[in-house]
Design an enzyme around this catalytic site. Structure first.
Site, PDB file in Angstrom:
ATOM      1  N   GLU A 137       0.738  -1.091   0.201  1.00  0.00           N
ATOM      2  CA  GLU A 137       0.169   0.378  -0.109  1.00  0.00           C
ATOM      3  C   GLU A 137       0.902   1.456  -0.131  1.00  0.00           C
ATOM      4  O   GLU A 137       0.408   2.344  -0.225  1.00  0.00           O
ATOM      5  CB  GLU A 137      -1.100   0.070   1.025  1.00  0.00           C
ATOM      6  N   HIS A 147     -11.761  -4.549   8.573  1.00  0.00           N
ATOM      7  CA  HIS A 147     -12.458  -4.203   7.716  1.00  0.00           C
ATOM      8  C   HIS A 147     -13.543  -3.577   7.780  1.00  0.00           C
ATOM      9  O   HIS A 147     -13.681  -3.101   6.454  1.00  0.00           O
ATOM     10  CB  HIS A 147     -12.724  -5.827   6.778  1.00  0.00           C
TER      11      HIS A 147
END
Lengths: 330, 339
Positions: free
Chosen positions: A63, A132
């Protein structure tokens, strides 16, 4: 004449990316599983075939590297759309987002702008548990130098991307996971939207709701229930979390004299806190009742469905909050 | 000296002069810091001059350069005017970044100088990005990315080497291995201390070079950029060097011995190069002294310019938080093209 075709929020996101890729050769999409897999939430399905691997770039699970690469590419003339699978993963790139994207234009004395779009899924409601499911967009809205968008409607999902890509600043777009399957008809009268103003999604005189993202629909449902009780609620969809459209919020609160903020973020230090304080600073004497808010419970999001639902803002909590406000003591 | 590149007198003198400019600039910074005219953190480059001077010498104007918070050397070598650099040290409007960046955050769009990055490892992803943009746009530029061996500890280092190699991006990775990340020796931080070897794991050409030898650095960098420009993907250069001064102005240097510092000072890149130049007849007697006099004049001029500089009006504090244009794009447009 046949009825206009229904579409989904997911499809609107995809068509927005597709249109951007067609309109500008500098635009490309980069992220984990955006190509061969078709996107974690299937937003980019089919785009690899249409645009090829140069412009639909599958990245390693890095990321920080690919978000930073998006920043560098934006500086050097491209218009990247970086997809991060989910907001929790964006924390792995927070260094790049905060220390570089939000900082370099100002710190360089205005020599470099960073015309970058970062999209990510946010929010709870799909039993994905605590790594999440959080709503950290309010947290990002704390950071000067970023623009933060939260499209809730089909029209915003379809049309916010174009002005975001034209903007010379890093723009983060938060797509709520429970909205991807939302179906509806795209308003044929709309062919573009701004990324500056909040929208009044329901007009009313008795109380103002300020909300955004998936909470918009829970709030609109609550407003319908209240309407049957003779209470007319105004519902403001923020759309843009930074910079905040204070004028629309304040004008509404000055009319209704009451405000409830519905924000899926955690309450402490939240966007709801910021909005409440701005109202208190600028419209305190025009209020007829204390400011209230409905936020997520201050817990990591649990997996079990009943616990998750208890943690998220829901229609009943919104109703209870507004009833207590309108009929104190009842 | 391993003079693999042809080094004529003019070029050799230019390299020497550039290293002396950096050394003298840093000496002035110490003085100004002690006089409390430079504040904040100040990281000096003494001892490492051969690295930036040798590498930057082989770059072209269209190449990007990404550096760290110890970047005065790269900035001067890249051609950022000393006046603007010194004005930035003093926090003046005439500085590279209007006084907003300071010593650790030098940016200069005209020279494609993308920081001055004070987060260790944080510059590497930017370098991957500028290289990606150049490659996608078909421009023949490369990105040269400097970082210390401390960055090797960071995840971003590994993510970025992988990504650059995977996508065969035109990046020259230059690790300035000065043996200490602040006070922590390499062997305390890394299980494998051979950094060039780590880079090879990412399937890129990687070489370690004597970073105290400007000719060796330039020769290695020249080979590297040739490969990169030929489209062979990224190349990694580990320059083994040493900083003569403390990490920053707040460092008592308890972690290394005076003997070690002295031993490295024996390998001073400026003395060594000047001695070699004199031996082979590239440097006339007294020429070094003459260069130093000229450089000192430049440093004094830059200091006077900075001292006479103005302060950015406080009213402009929030300017450029959000931009209303993309100013660097004028620089990217090919010469003669209409914007």
């Amino acid at each position: 004449m046949s009825a206009p075709p229904t579409t989904t929020y997911r499809e609107c996101c995809k068509q927005a990316i597709r249109a951007a890729l067609i309109a500008d050769p500098r635009v490309f999409l980069m992220g984990e599983d955006v190509g061969r897999y078709g996107g974690c939430y299937a937003v980019s399905k089919g785009l690899l075939d249409e645009f090829g691997p140069e412009r639909i770039r599958d990245t390693p699970l890095s990321e920080s590297a690919f978000v930073g690469a998006g920043i560098g590419a934006a500086i050097a003339g491209m218009r990247p759309i970086v997809e991060i699978m989910t907001v929790n993963f964006s924390l792995l790139a927070l260094d790049q987002i905060l220390n570089n994207a939000a900082t370099i234009p100002h710190m360089s004395g205005g020599q470099f702008a960073i015309p970058l779009v970062i999209r990510m899924a946010t929010g709870g409601g799909r039993q994905l548990a605590a790594q999440h499911s959080h709503s950290l967009e309010g947290w990002y809205a704390h950071i000067p130098g970023l623009k933060i968008l939260a499209p809730a409607t089909l029209e915003d999902a379809r049309y916010m991307l174009a002005p975001a890509l034209l903007d010379p600043n890093p723009v983060l777009v938060f797509e709520h996971v429970v909205l991807y399957n939302m179906e509806g008809v795209l308003d044929p009268k709309v062919s573009s939207v701004d990324i500056e103003k909040a929208a009044i999604r329901r007009a009313g005189r008795d109380v103002t709701f300020v909300t955004y993202g998936a909470s918009l629909f829970k709030t609109l449902e609550a407003a319908e229930v209240l309407a049957r009780e003779g209470i007319e609620a105004e519902v403001i969809d923020l759309r843009v979390l930074r910079p905040l459209d204070e004028a629309t919020i304040l004008a509404s609160v000055r009319r209704t004299r009451r405000c409830v903020i519905v924000d899926e973020g955690w309450r402490s230090g939240s966007l709801a806190a910021e909005i409440g304080m701005r109202i208190a600073e600028q419209a305190f004497y025009e209020l007829d009742a204390p400011l209230r808010r409905v936020c997520s419970a201050e817990v990591p999001m649990p997996y079990a469905g009943h616990l998750e639902q208890a943690a998220l803002p829901n229609r009943e909590r919104i109703l209870a909050t507004v009833r207590a406000l309108l009929r104190p003591g009842s | 000296m391993s003079a693999k590149v042809r080094l004529d007198r003019e070029r050799a003198v230019a390299l020497l002069r550039q290293m002396i400019r950096i050394r003298r600039f840093e000496a002035k910074c110490v003085e100004l810091y002690q006089a409390q005219k430079i504040r904040g953190y100040l990281h000096l480059y003494d001892g490492e001059e051969a690295v930036s001077v040798g590498v930057v010498a082989v770059l072209r104007p269209e190449d990007w350069l990404v550096a760290t918070y110890r970047e005065h050397g790269q900035a001067l070598a890249r051609g950022i005017p000393m006046r603007a650099l010194m004005a930035e040290m003093l926090g003046k409007l005439e500085g590279t970044c209007r006084g907003r960046g300071g010593s650790m955050h030098i940016f200069d769009a005209r020279n494609r100088f993308l920081g001055g990055n004070a987060i260790v490892g944080g510059g590497l992803p930017l370098a991957v990005g500028t290289a990606l943009a150049d490659k996608m746009a078909g421009r023949p530029a490369l990105t040269c990315c400097f970082f210390g061996e401390g960055a090797v500890d960071e995840g971003e280092f590994h993510e970025c080497l992988n990504l650059a190699a995977l996508w065969r991006l035109p990046v020259l990775f230059v690790c300035e291995n000065n043996l200490y990340s602040m006070g922590t020796p390499l062997a305390i931080a890394e299980a494998e201390t051979d950094i060039a070897k780590k880079a090879r794991c990412y399937r890129m050409v990687s070489e370690a070079v004597d970073g105290m030898d400007v000719v060796a650095v330039e020769a290695a960098a020249a080979c590297a950029v040739e490969r990169i420009r030929a489209g062979e993907g990224p190349v990694f250069l580990e320059c083994r060097t040493y900083r003569f001064r403390a990490h920053s102005m707040f460092d008592a240097q308890l972690y290394r011995s005076k003997e070690e510092i002295e031993a490295w000072r024996e390998r001073d890149p400026i003395d060594r190069f000047a001695r070699w130049m004199a031996e082979v007849g590239l440097l006339h007697p007294n020429e070094r002294a003459a260069i130093e006099v000229e450089v000192d004049r430049e440093v004094e001029d830059a200091t006077a310019f900075a001292e006479a500089g103005t302060l950015e009006p406080v009213e402009e504090l929030e300017r450029f938080v959000l931009m209303d244009e993309v100013p660097q794009e004028q620089l990217l447009a090919p010469a003669g093209a209409t914007p």
